[in-house]
Write an enzyme that holds these catalytic residues in place. Structure first.
Site, short mmCIF file in Angstrom:
data_model
loop_
_atom_site.label_atom_id
_atom_site.label_comp_id
_atom_site.label_asym_id
_atom_site.label_seq_id
_atom_site.Cartn_x
_atom_site.Cartn_y
_atom_site.Cartn_z
N PHE A 129 1.15 -1.22 0.38
CA PHE A 129 -0.16 0.54 0.01
C PHE A 129 1.05 1.32 -0.02
CE2 PHE A 129 -2.95 2.65 2.29
CZ PHE A 129 -3.76 2.99 1.58
N ASP A 209 2.18 -6.17 8.34
CA ASP A 209 0.98 -5.31 8.22
C ASP A 209 -0.49 -5.85 7.62
OD1 ASP A 209 -1.88 -3.40 7.47
OD2 ASP A 209 -0.50 -1.96 6.14
N TYR A 234 -10.94 -1.09 10.43
CA TYR A 234 -12.58 -0.64 10.41
C TYR A 234 -12.30 -1.87 8.37
CZ TYR A 234 -9.04 2.16 7.77
OH TYR A 234 -8.02 2.90 6.70
N LYS A 235 -11.90 -2.56 8.50
CA LYS A 235 -11.95 -3.23 7.46
C LYS A 235 -13.18 -4.66 7.68
CE LYS A 235 -7.93 -1.20 5.00
NZ LYS A 235 -6.69 -1.29 4.87
N ARG A 384 -11.63 -4.43 -7.87
CA ARG A 384 -11.56 -5.89 -6.42
C ARG A 384 -12.65 -5.52 -5.89
NH1 ARG A 384 -7.84 -2.68 -1.50
NH2 ARG A 384 -9.64 -1.59 -1.98
#
Ligand SMILES: *Cc1c(COP(=O)(O)O)cnc(C)c1O
Length: 424
Positions: A129, A209, A234-235, A384
């Site tokens: 990322f 990560d 929050y995922k 995605r």
């Protein structure tokens, strides 16, 4: 999936046999026709969280005021951290809930570099990322100690990393190897135990990560002898927009590991208000300032649902859903030139699947604006699709692929501009 069929009835039969099917009712679905395939970017709202937050605001904040700090607020980072620890294979006392993923990466990257003085190399990959790479560049810039960032590439257009180059890059000058456990575009899943073992052989530390693996893959930090980790809540953990993140420091490092941010919440006896900083023993030293109470309680509520379902069952459904999506795409979308942008082998794949197409951006727009399907788009050509085992049904996946087929058959994407919106 030996009896696979592209018919809707097959999806319905998978839902009927799904041991996690009942968890869907625990989440808010205000728009029944919406097919939400973005739980890997922002998880849905658990219904219980509405009550938890209402009670926290009205009774705890409104009623207790400052007294709330003695009724669980102050310890929230460790209490909730330990619950997250159960999902990522960490024994108690090694995980704290605090700050954002980016800030936690900055803290732990600095910690790692301090623990390996003299070594100048940081290794990551081009699949990471970008924000993670920015944070590393910033840490190098701030430290001014001559560290350099070495990025391992990919030989298959960012589907998988070039593992051979990675192994060769790790050497005696390497302080830190830091990677996304599941990479954000292709969903490639690193072998945590193997990478960690190779780094340790050369005396380097590893920082994982877990943003795209926590809550969808049974991470085993302790069993893999991981050193450091960070991750998002929050995922797949359904903690809500901007929820605080977590960090992990293995017990065996905690004594020497010091945060670069010396705040009072990580001070040994914060209410003595001493003028000199002494880090408190344990993971708490990585909590810099006052805990984010309200948003932390929302994280706790989301995490408890995953704990109840159990990571093995979650992973099993996750594999079946990604497998089903790929098979269905092959059956219904053959003529439209999509490429699967994710590994085919289940053991190399996390919880989402990318479909690549030269018109990916406009196809994604048509799905969102015209078809009530929400995936997301990642440059240059990835659409995605994230599948959340706690609330995504197989029939929703079937409908997603069917609506995508309609977009292609009727060329609906051609009505959209190629100019990009701010948040894609
Ligand atoms: C989502 C995500 C982040 C998010 O970081 P924030 O500080 O919350 O913006 C970081 N790293 C990875 C790999 C992610 O997927």
């Amino acid at each position: 999936m030996d009896n696979f069929s592209p018919a809707r009835t097959y999806a319905q039969s998978l839902d009927q046999a799904d041991p996690l099917a009942a968890f869907r009712a625990r989440f808010s679905h205000p728009q029944p026709s919406l097919r939400y395939m973005d739980g890997n970017s922002l998880g849905k709202l658990p219904l219980k969280t509405i009550d938890v937050l209402e009670q926290a605001v009205r009774d705890q904040w409104g009623g207790e005021l400052i007294r709330g700090w003695n009724q669980g607020w102050w310890e929230a980072p460790q209490r909730i951290g330990d619950k997250i620890g159960q999902l990522v294979g960490a024994a108690p006392g090694q995980v704290a809930l605090c700050d954002s993923t980016s800030v936690n990466l900055f803290k732990l990257a600095n910690t790692a570099l301090m623990l390996r003085p003299g070594r100048k190399k940081i290794i990551s990959d081009t699949l990471n990322f970008p924000s993670d790479l920015y944070i590393l560049q910033g840490a190098i810039h701030t430290l001014q100690k001559g560290h350099s960032l070495h990025l391992v590439g990919s030989q298959d257009e960012d589907l998988t990393p070039d593992l051979q180059s990675l192994y060769e890059a790790i050497d005696e000058d390497t302080a830190l190897v830091t990677l996304s456990h599941v990479v954000f575009k292709s969903g490639y899943l690193y072998d945590m135990a193997e990478i960690t073992r190779r780094a340790h052989q050369k005396g380097a530390l590893v920082l994982w990560d877990l943003s795209h693996s926590a809550g969808v893959f049974p991470v085993e930090l302790d069993a893999c002898e991981a050193d450091l980790a960070i991750g998002c809540t929050y995922k797949y953990l359904n903690g809500g927009p901007g929820a605080p993140a977590f960090l992990y420091v293995n017990n065996r490092l905690q004594q020497q590991a010091v945060s670069p941010i010396w705040g009072w919440a990580g001070q040994d006896k914060p209410f003595n208000f001493a003028l000199e900083y002494t880090p408190t023993p344990g993971i708490r030293r990585f909590v810099a300032g006052t805990p984010h109470v309200l948003s932390s309680l929302a994280v706790e509520s989301g995490v408890e649902i995953s704990l109840e379902a159990g990571m093995p069952a979650i992973r099993e459904k996750s594999i079946r859903m990604t497998e089903y999506f790929i098979r269905l795409g092959e059956a219904l979308l053959t003529e439209y030139q999509f490429r699967v942008g994710s590994p085919r082998e289940a053991h190399l794949r996390g919880g989402h699947v990318s479909l690549r197409h030269p018109e990916g951006y406009r196809i994604n727009r048509a799905l969102i604006d015209d078809m009530e399907v929400i995936p997301d788009f990642r440059e240059p050509d990835n659409i995605r699709f994230g599948f959340a085992p706690l609330y995504t049904s197989y029939e929703e996946i079937w409908e997603t692929v069917e609506r995508l087929r309609i977009v292609m058959e009727e060329k609906r994407f051609t009505r959209y501009s190629q100019a990009k919106a701010t948040v894609t």
